[in-house]
Design an enzyme around this catalytic site. Structure first.
Site, mmCIF file in Angstrom:
data_model
loop_
_atom_site.group_PDB
_atom_site.id
_atom_site.type_symbol
_atom_site.label_atom_id
_atom_site.label_comp_id
_atom_site.label_asym_id
_atom_site.label_seq_id
_atom_site.Cartn_x
_atom_site.Cartn_y
_atom_site.Cartn_z
ATOM 1 N N TYR A 189 0.805 -1.265 -0.149
ATOM 2 C CA TYR A 189 0.085 -0.054 0.022
ATOM 3 C C TYR A 189 0.859 1.165 0.042
ATOM 4 C CZ TYR A 189 0.821 0.404 5.064
ATOM 5 O OH TYR A 189 1.475 0.726 6.137
ATOM 6 N N CYS A 190 0.401 2.355 -0.367
ATOM 7 C CA CYS A 190 0.883 3.589 -0.421
ATOM 8 C C CYS A 190 -0.277 4.678 -0.831
ATOM 9 C CB CYS A 190 1.821 3.695 -1.761
ATOM 10 S SG CYS A 190 1.249 3.567 -3.293
ATOM 11 N N THR A 191 0.342 5.747 -0.875
ATOM 12 C CA THR A 191 -0.916 6.958 -0.693
ATOM 13 C C THR A 191 -1.823 6.749 -1.800
ATOM 14 O OG1 THR A 191 0.909 8.677 -0.272
ATOM 15 C CG2 THR A 191 -1.109 9.413 -0.776
ATOM 16 N N GLY A 307 2.187 9.457 -4.760
ATOM 17 C CA GLY A 307 1.492 8.238 -4.833
ATOM 18 C C GLY A 307 2.241 7.364 -3.794
#
Length: 307
Positions: A189-191, A307
């Site tokens: 997961y990331c932004t 991101g």
């Protein structure tokens, strides 16, 4: 129409991986489009696609979205919206780079009209929760951001790699530290999702057998579940807001670097030429000496946007 009504400002975050044959031409088009609409922000363009975040008055942002989608390769872009103040970005910056996210290895990925080839399986936020319900503690959340971002918010029990920038990830993955999860379901997961498009492909190439990525990243997950599921804390963002919450129930998990009091607030170093950040509570932030360059978090190393 009331000319004196307050203006609604919005910020959008977006990316798409798609082949671009002439990045310089796309740069000129995007630059002219944003300038004509008085939008500010940052846009990266490469032969692999586009990654951007811009802000301005809502009507202008809506027109930007319509015009950008006219480009054949950009029709499927998902734009993530948030409220703005009009002061998120000091200027407009549009650049061409070798990579949309600076992993330091432009040849690491291939893209076609469907996106990154060989990346992790996309899961909608609802599917993430279904996976956790079905597989329980076997599921591993793997943070695809810089380590400092996780100080104020992360998925519960997530692995947070010790990286200062995306350039560190390949070395970190190849270190052997995470070989014990190669046969587990790994949810990266990331932004907004862009970093995990690449990270998940990097992991799959190096023997991780069941790799997922959250469609739309933390932003979409938070919009769907707020603070009622597996996310806890605030989301670090790459504009002058620096952090955002998904609800008024957001847990404060950050600790002041000076006194360990709860806080979600990063502050810029007082030195104009320095781009480092320090996590401070309101009381400690009142002391100028606490804003000196004695900390180790940095956002100067990464050229990716949000991101």
């Amino acid at each position: 129409m009331n000319k004196h009504a307050p203006k609604l400002n919005k910020v959008i975050l977006y990316y798409i991986f798609t082949p671009i044959t002439d990045p310089d031409a796309v740069l000129l088009w995007q630059q002219n489009l944003c300038q004509s609409l008085n939008l500010k922000g940052r846009i990266l363009i490469s032969k692999h696609g586009i990654n951007g975040t811009v802000g301005g008055e809502m009507a202008d942002v809506k027109r930007y979205v319509r015009e950008t989608r006219r480009y054949a390769g950009f029709k499927k872009i998902t734009f993530k919206w948030s409220d703005g103040t009009g002061n998120e970005f000091p200027r407009l910056r549009v650049v061409v780079k070798d990579e949309l996210v600076a992993f330091g290895s432009p040849g690491e990925i291939e893209v076609d009209e469907n996106g990154v080839i060989g990346g992790g399986v996309h899961l909608r936020p609802e599917q993430v929760e279904e996976l956790v319900k079905e597989r329980g503690d076997e599921v591993v959340f793997f943070d695809g951001r810089n380590a400092y971002e996780a100080k104020i918010g992360k998925f519960k029990n997530a692995i947070v790699p010790d990286v200062d920038s995306s350039r560190d990830f390949i070395r970190e993955i190849e270190s052997g530290k995470y070989d014990h999860i190669k046969d587990k379901p790994v949810v990266t997961y990331c932004t907004g999702g862009i970093r995990c498009e690449i990270l998940s492909a990097v992991m799959k190439k190096r023997g991780f057998n069941e790799v997922y990525q959250i469609d739309g990243g933390i932003v979409k997950y938070g919009e769907r579940f707020g603070d009622e599921a597996n996310w806890e804390g605030s989301l670090y963002i790459f504009d002058d807001r620096m952090a955002m919450d998904f609800s008024d129930k957001a847990k404060v998990i950050g600790e002041c670097d000076k006194c360990s009091a709860p806080t979600r607030d990063f502050r810029n170093c007082n030195t104009a030429s320095c781009h480092q950040l320090i996590l401070l509570c309101d009381s400690c932030a009142l002391l100028p000496s606490n804003l000196s360059c004695t900390h180790d978090q940095s956002r100067a190393h990464d050229s990716e946007l949000v991101g």
